[in-house]
Design a protein around this motif. Structure first.
Motif, PDB file in Angstrom:
ATOM      1  N   TYR A  18       0.830  -1.206   0.000  1.00 35.81           N
ATOM      2  CA  TYR A  18       0.000   0.000   0.000  1.00 35.81           C
ATOM      3  C   TYR A  18       0.866   1.259   0.000  1.00 35.81           C
ATOM      4  N   PHE A  19       1.943   1.234   0.778  1.00 37.48           N
ATOM      5  CA  PHE A  19       2.799   2.421   0.859  1.00 37.48           C
ATOM      6  C   PHE A  19       3.484   2.705  -0.471  1.00 37.48           C
ATOM      7  N   LEU A  20       3.953   1.659  -1.148  1.00 33.31           N
ATOM      8  CA  LEU A  20       4.606   1.876  -2.434  1.00 33.31           C
ATOM      9  C   LEU A  20       3.677   2.584  -3.411  1.00 33.31           C
ATOM     10  N   ILE A  21       2.398   2.260  -3.340  1.00 40.20           N
ATOM     11  CA  ILE A  21       1.428   2.931  -4.217  1.00 40.20           C
ATOM     12  C   ILE A  21       1.097   4.322  -3.686  1.00 40.20           C
ATOM     13  N   ALA A  22       0.818   4.398  -2.385  1.00 40.70           N
ATOM     14  CA  ALA A  22       0.338   5.649  -1.796  1.00 40.70           C
ATOM     15  C   ALA A  22       1.429   6.710  -1.696  1.00 40.70           C
ATOM     16  N   SER A  23       2.691   6.304  -1.591  1.00 41.54           N
ATOM     17  CA  SER A  23       3.763   7.291  -1.446  1.00 41.54           C
ATOM     18  C   SER A  23       3.835   8.211  -2.657  1.00 41.54           C
ATOM     19  N   GLY A  24       3.786   7.609  -3.854  1.00 40.37           N
ATOM     20  CA  GLY A  24       3.795   8.427  -5.064  1.00 40.37           C
ATOM     21  C   GLY A  24       2.550   9.270  -5.189  1.00 40.37           C
ATOM     22  N   LEU A  25       1.419   8.694  -4.820  1.00 41.09           N
ATOM     23  CA  LEU A  25       0.151   9.424  -4.868  1.00 41.09           C
ATOM     24  C   LEU A  25       0.191  10.628  -3.934  1.00 41.09           C
ATOM     25  N   LEU A  73      13.422  -4.347 -12.788  1.00 45.24           N
ATOM     26  CA  LEU A  73      13.972  -3.077 -13.264  1.00 45.24           C
ATOM     27  C   LEU A  73      13.279  -2.637 -14.542  1.00 45.24           C
ATOM     28  N   PHE A  74      13.033  -3.574 -15.436  1.00 47.86           N
ATOM     29  CA  PHE A  74      12.357  -3.252 -16.693  1.00 47.86           C
ATOM     30  C   PHE A  74      10.926  -2.779 -16.439  1.00 47.86           C
ATOM     31  N   GLY A  75      10.179  -3.514 -15.617  1.00 44.31           N
ATOM     32  CA  GLY A  75       8.802  -3.122 -15.318  1.00 44.31           C
ATOM     33  C   GLY A  75       8.719  -1.771 -14.653  1.00 44.31           C
ATOM     34  N   THR A  76       9.645  -1.503 -13.719  1.00 44.20           N
ATOM     35  CA  THR A  76       9.673  -0.208 -13.034  1.00 44.20           C
ATOM     36  C   THR A  76      10.010   0.910 -14.008  1.00 44.20           C
ATOM     37  N   ALA A  77      10.956   0.651 -14.909  1.00 48.81           N
ATOM     38  CA  ALA A  77      11.340   1.662 -15.894  1.00 48.81           C
ATOM     39  C   ALA A  77      10.193   1.982 -16.850  1.00 48.81           C
ATOM     40  N   VAL A  78       9.460   0.952 -17.277  1.00 53.77           N
ATOM     41  CA  VAL A  78       8.318   1.171 -18.177  1.00 53.77           C
ATOM     42  C   VAL A  78       7.240   1.994 -17.467  1.00 53.77           C
ATOM     43  N   GLY A  79       6.964   1.669 -16.195  1.00 52.59           N
ATOM     44  CA  GLY A  79       5.986   2.441 -15.435  1.00 52.59           C
ATOM     45  C   GLY A  79       6.417   3.882 -15.232  1.00 52.59           C
ATOM     46  N   THR A  80       7.714   4.089 -14.996  1.00 55.94           N
ATOM     47  CA  THR A  80       8.234   5.448 -14.832  1.00 55.94           C
ATOM     48  C   THR A  80       8.100   6.250 -16.116  1.00 55.94           C
ATOM     49  N   LEU A  81       8.432   5.617 -17.237  1.00 53.34           N
ATOM     50  CA  LEU A  81       8.285   6.277 -18.539  1.00 53.34           C
ATOM     51  C   LEU A  81       6.827   6.628 -18.808  1.00 53.34           C
ATOM     52  N   ALA A  82       5.916   5.728 -18.444  1.00 54.05           N
ATOM     53  CA  ALA A  82       4.488   5.996 -18.628  1.00 54.05           C
ATOM     54  C   ALA A  82       4.055   7.189 -17.783  1.00 54.05           C
ATOM     55  N   ALA A  83       4.617   7.327 -16.571  1.00 53.26           N
ATOM     56  CA  ALA A  83       4.282   8.453 -15.706  1.00 53.26           C
ATOM     57  C   ALA A  83       4.755   9.771 -16.316  1.00 53.26           C
ATOM     58  N   VAL A  84       5.944   9.760 -16.909  1.00 54.51           N
ATOM     59  CA  VAL A  84       6.466  10.976 -17.555  1.00 54.51           C
ATOM     60  C   VAL A  84       5.582  11.371 -18.734  1.00 54.51           C
ATOM     61  N   VAL A  85       5.203  10.394 -19.549  1.00 52.56           N
ATOM     62  CA  VAL A  85       4.326  10.669 -20.689  1.00 52.56           C
ATOM     63  C   VAL A  85       2.980  11.195 -20.209  1.00 52.56           C
ATOM     64  N   LEU A  86       2.453  10.612 -19.142  1.00 53.19           N
ATOM     65  CA  LEU A  86       1.178  11.059 -18.579  1.00 53.19           C
ATOM     66  C   LEU A  86       1.253  12.515 -18.132  1.00 53.19           C
ATOM     67  N   GLU A  87       2.347  12.867 -17.468  1.00 56.44           N
ATOM     68  CA  GLU A  87       2.489  14.249 -16.990  1.00 56.44           C
ATOM     69  C   GLU A  87       2.635  15.226 -18.152  1.00 56.44           C
ATOM     70  N   CYS A 205       7.429   5.766 -10.542  1.00 58.77           N
ATOM     71  CA  CYS A 205       8.427   4.732 -10.279  1.00 58.77           C
ATOM     72  C   CYS A 205       8.039   3.917  -9.056  1.00 58.77           C
ATOM     73  N   ALA A 206       7.607   4.603  -7.978  1.00 58.08           N
ATOM     74  CA  ALA A 206       7.192   3.895  -6.760  1.00 58.08           C
ATOM     75  C   ALA A 206       5.979   3.011  -7.025  1.00 58.08           C
ATOM     76  N   ALA A 207       5.011   3.536  -7.799  1.00 54.69           N
ATOM     77  CA  ALA A 207       3.818   2.747  -8.122  1.00 54.69           C
ATOM     78  C   ALA A 207       4.170   1.544  -8.984  1.00 54.69           C
ATOM     79  N   ALA A 208       5.022   1.749  -9.977  1.00 54.77           N
ATOM     80  CA  ALA A 208       5.421   0.643 -10.860  1.00 54.77           C
ATOM     81  C   ALA A 208       6.200  -0.413 -10.081  1.00 54.77           C
ATOM     82  N   LEU A 209       7.039   0.022  -9.137  1.00 55.57           N
ATOM     83  CA  LEU A 209       7.762  -0.921  -8.287  1.00 55.57           C
ATOM     84  C   LEU A 209       6.775  -1.722  -7.435  1.00 55.57           C
ATOM     85  N   GLY A 210       5.739  -1.031  -6.938  1.00 61.39           N
ATOM     86  CA  GLY A 210       4.694  -1.728  -6.196  1.00 61.39           C
ATOM     87  C   GLY A 210       4.007  -2.775  -7.054  1.00 61.39           C
ATOM     88  N   GLY A 211       3.755  -2.456  -8.316  1.00 62.50           N
ATOM     89  CA  GLY A 211       3.157  -3.431  -9.223  1.00 62.50           C
ATOM     90  C   GLY A 211       4.084  -4.602  -9.505  1.00 62.50           C
TER      91      GLY A 211
END
Length: 295
Positions: A18-25, A73-87, A205-211
């Motif tokens: 929960y924290f890994l998701i909520a921290s980024g939020l 590492l790959f999954g976290t990087a993809v999630g981080t890239l998606a967050a940048v594109v979203l922003e 990145c934190a959310a993707a790591l949580g996933g």
């Protein structure tokens, strides 16, 4: 005694997730005043990216040893890239229009699970975790899953890293200053927009790591996983205090423990109700949550 130990460790593991998701939020809301309803989608992207890589589709990645680390590492990087594109594409053009911003992130949060379902189907996929993390260890007479410790360790690392970022780095100070007086910081020649993009990337990145690590906890991934976990992430953020990373950590532990103990000692499913009752009782006493500040 062994039952209490097992429930405690399982609750801590769930709280860590929960924290890994909520921290980024919490970080994104506290620093940027953005309620990102697409945050669960970033978790799902990280989970599916890790699952895809660990299934052998990424050269060098796999379900064991360093191959699994590469998959995470790959999954976290993809999630981080998606967050940048979203922003950059969705959130940045709507900073001055919060209502449209909420609607846009809700739309993304609904579209991503649908996209994942369209590509890989709506059924849950078995998560190919390493054998070493699928076993248990003895603690005070209880057989505790090893992956709970992995989640707790990851959550501690993320908490320390976020506190250091906010309090000890130039970028963290720039972001905090930009929230207080964006015009003044811009007048000093600092591009606040880049700093905000960095915050969104860290949260993603934190959310993707949580996933990525959530697959170890649940043993599978599915398109709706991020959406269901996002609900509890919001409960953690509100309980801990909007914008407080430390408060989110404390709230995540409390909620994870309450949920596990309530589910075991009452009827299955009442743990979710217990969490909602706890949140309502807390807000009656402390409307700003446990801390209500960024720290």
């Amino acid at each position: 005694m062994s039952t209490i130990v097992l429930l405690t460790m399982t609750g801590l593991g769930l709280g860590a997730l929960y924290f890994l998701i909520a921290s980024g939020l919490s970080l994104i809301f506290g620093l940027m005043d953005v309620l990102n309803f697409a945050h669960g989608a970033l978790l799902s992207i990280g989970a599916y990216g890790t699952w895809w890589a660990a299934s052998g589709h990424l050269p060098g990645a796999g379900p064991g040893g360093w191959g699994f680390a590469l998959a995470v590492l790959f999954g976290t990087a993809v999630g981080t890239l998606a967050a940048v594109v979203l922003e950059l594409v969705v959130v940045r053009p709507l900073y001055t229009r919060p209502r449209e911003q909420v609607l846009a992130t809700v739309g993304v949060g609904l579209a991503v699970p649908a996209l994942l379902s369209g590509i890989w189907g709506s059924d849950a996929r078995t998560f190919p975790g390493p054998q070493a993390l699928s076993g248990t260890f003895r603690l005070l007479g209880a057989d505790v899953p090893v992956n709970r410790l992995v989640l707790v360790a990851a959550a501690v690392v993320v908490l320390v890293a976020l506190r250091l970022f906010l309090g000890r780095t130039r970028h963290g100070l720039v972001v905090r200053a930009g929230v207080e007086d964006r015009a003044m910081v811009t007048a000093l020649g600092i591009d606040v927009r880049k700093a905000f993009t960095l915050v969104f990337a860290i949260g993603g990145c934190a959310a993707a790591l949580g996933g990525a690590l959530g697959g170890l906890y649940f043993g599978s991934v599915d398109p709706r996983q991020g959406t269901s976990l996002l609900i509890f992430a919001f409960v953690v953020v509100v309980t801990g205090g909007m914008g407080s990373v430390t408060g989110a950590a404390v709230a995540a532990v409390v909620i994870g423990l309450v949920q596990q103990f309530a589910n075991y000692y009452t009827a299955a499913g009442l743990g979710d109700l217990a969490v909602v009752v706890l949140l309502a009782a807390l807000l009656l006493v402390r409307p700003r949550g446990l801390t209500g500040r960024l720290a």
